[in-house]
Design a protein around this motif. Sequence first.
Motif, PDB file in Angstrom:
ATOM      1  N   LEU A   9      -0.267  41.027   9.903  1.00 49.19           N
ATOM      2  CA  LEU A   9       0.863  40.460   9.678  1.00 49.19           C
ATOM      3  C   LEU A   9       2.360  41.613   9.907  1.00 49.19           C
ATOM      4  O   LEU A   9       3.145  42.117  10.248  1.00 49.19           O
ATOM      5  N   GLN A  22       5.119  33.240   5.107  1.00 50.94           N
ATOM      6  CA  GLN A  22       4.576  33.805   5.141  1.00 50.94           C
ATOM      7  C   GLN A  22       4.349  34.317   4.252  1.00 50.94           C
ATOM      8  O   GLN A  22       2.869  34.023   3.927  1.00 50.94           O
ATOM      9  N   TRP A  92      -7.491  39.060   8.363  1.00 50.38           N
ATOM     10  CA  TRP A  92      -7.324  37.984   8.599  1.00 50.38           C
ATOM     11  C   TRP A  92      -5.490  38.259   9.568  1.00 50.38           C
ATOM     12  O   TRP A  92      -4.647  39.351   8.805  1.00 50.38           O
ATOM     13  N   THR A  94      -2.082  37.140  10.926  1.00 55.47           N
ATOM     14  CA  THR A  94      -1.204  35.955  11.432  1.00 55.47           C
ATOM     15  C   THR A  94      -0.507  36.807  11.830  1.00 55.47           C
ATOM     16  O   THR A  94      -0.329  37.840  12.311  1.00 55.47           O
ATOM     17  N   ASP A  98       3.681  31.477  10.779  1.00 59.52           N
ATOM     18  CA  ASP A  98       2.840  30.654  10.467  1.00 59.52           C
ATOM     19  C   ASP A  98       3.234  30.585   8.859  1.00 59.52           C
ATOM     20  O   ASP A  98       3.922  30.865   7.643  1.00 59.52           O
ATOM     21  N   LEU A 100       0.147  29.178   4.808  1.00 56.82           N
ATOM     22  CA  LEU A 100      -1.070  28.780   4.469  1.00 56.82           C
ATOM     23  C   LEU A 100      -1.122  28.275   3.499  1.00 56.82           C
ATOM     24  O   LEU A 100       0.018  27.883   2.518  1.00 56.82           O
ATOM     25  N   GLY A 127      -3.134  29.120  11.315  1.00 57.85           N
ATOM     26  CA  GLY A 127      -2.357  29.937  10.679  1.00 57.85           C
ATOM     27  C   GLY A 127      -3.024  31.233  10.302  1.00 57.85           C
ATOM     28  O   GLY A 127      -2.643  32.169   9.834  1.00 57.85           O
ATOM     29  N   GLY A 128      -3.966  31.597  11.624  1.00 56.26           N
ATOM     30  CA  GLY A 128      -4.473  32.852  11.897  1.00 56.26           C
ATOM     31  C   GLY A 128      -6.046  32.717  12.274  1.00 56.26           C
ATOM     32  O   GLY A 128      -6.589  31.642  12.673  1.00 56.26           O
TER      33      GLY A 128
END
Length: 134
Positions: A9, A22, A92, A94, A98, A100, A127-128
Motif C-alpha cells: 500500500l 483502506q 496484493w 492497492t 481504495d 475492500l 481495489g487492487g
Amino acid sequence: MSNKIDILLPTNGKRLEGLKSQIRSVLHQSHEDIHLWVLMDGCNVEAECLDITCEDRRVTFISVPSEHSGQHGHKAIKWTLAELPLDGEWVWMTGDDDCLLPWGFEGLLHESEGYDMVTECVWQLPGGILGLGS
C-alpha cells in the motif's frame, strides 16, 4: 498452500482519510493470514494511523528511500518487490484511495481455485491487483 497475502500500500500521505479507510478494510478481512506493508513515499503517516493499527503485528510501515520514491508509488513497489522480505503466497497491490469488502480476499482466493497460477497469475480487480507471490 498457505494462502498468506502480502499487501503493498504505497502512500504519499496526501489522502490520509482514504489511507486510514483502506487500512481498516484490510485489517477487517475475513481472511486474516495477511501482512500489510504501508510504503511511505516521501511522508511519515505511521503516527496518524496508530489508532487503527494498534500495533497490529500484521502491519509494517516502511519509509521508501528517496531514490525509489515518486511516480505515484510505482518505483516504491518495484523497490519493495526487490528488497522487502515478502513471504506470502500472494501479493496484493492497492492504493490509499481504495477500499475492500470484508470478504474480499476470501472471495478472491476462492475464485483463484482451479486456475493455472503459473500462466494466469495476475488479476486486475476493483481495489487492487492480485498476483502470485513468492
